[in-house]
Write an enzyme that holds these catalytic residues in place. Sequence first.
Site: not given
Length: 382
Positions: A289, A330
């Site tokens: 990320h 996720d």
Amino acid sequence: MKDDDWINAAEACCLLGVRAQTLYAYASRKLVRAVADPADARRSLYRRMDVDALATRQGRSRKLADVAVAAIAWGEPVLQSAITTVRDGRFYYRGLDAVELSEGVTLEGVASILIGADLTKLRRVVPLPLPTGATLNERLFQTLAIRTAEAPMARGATVSALAEEAGQLLNLVADAIVGESGHRPIHLRLAKAWGVERANPACDVIRRILVLLADHELNASTFAARVTASTGASLAAALLSGLAALSGPRHGGMGKEVRNLLEDSEKSGPSATVALRLADGGTLPGFGHPLYPQGDIRADAVLGRIDIPDALRQIKEVAWDQAGLAPNIDFALTAAGIACGLPSDAPFALFAAARSAGWLAHAIEQNASGQLIRPRARYIRP
């Protein structure tokens, strides 16, 4: 005048990167001072100091334009906000550590923090009838579309009216997800719909996830919600815009990509699957990320509360060994869904229910600013 204080047209054009006609226009507009050349009255000399200053301003303008373009894709912040920030590997809701809040706050509680009004004490109005025989996505989109068609515009509404509407909409989203209206805290309603008993630790995992996903600065769906809100449209319209952006496979739909990764790993083995994914596109669904170079703290907060399924744990280990990639939210949503026995669409449902709180807070903040979000396009064709 000193010879080195003045330059001819050719030199000035070279420094400015323009044609002679543009240089003449600058001189006529007094941006660059020009005098007759003592050696040839038919020609002009241009003040070097003015040319250098103008070249510097032009260069700065071009750099600012480049920054503006980069801002649309993981660049500098493009809007001011007092709602959420990511700093040094952690993130904060109105200055409060979000991970610490997730230890005991409900989604309604964190929504109250984000919006700035106590939504836990609002009385529910008569809920809308929900579509029957529809999928989760169909219920969500149809329910919000119906509400958007009749909702009052946010522009000109009082703060209390907007807070009231926000509370009703947050519950409406929960209604659409579970398929029926209710009054209990949203995490309990979701847990019941998914067959999770209140005493089951999975129920607290659901609550924790909702708090951690409530907002995350200016992600794509939040930006979409703010753009809509900037027009003065209703909160329901802003919510619908956020949901539409969330549905994409690169945002809230990433859970399906992680599931596909898991299926490929079960067929070909984690090492071969990870290596192939990295070789093909250089990215791995559910890992890494940009805002968390040391690892997504949201994922850590969720994964630390569940028993990670063996197949996903193997992928996690291989991703770290081969590429030094840590799991993001996720991956954690998919792992939690499987570990807690939730339906396959639970990750998206959790995302939509939770992020609705953030969309509403951002829509209210944007509406209060009175500013219309209207970026410019940089034309790149002849």
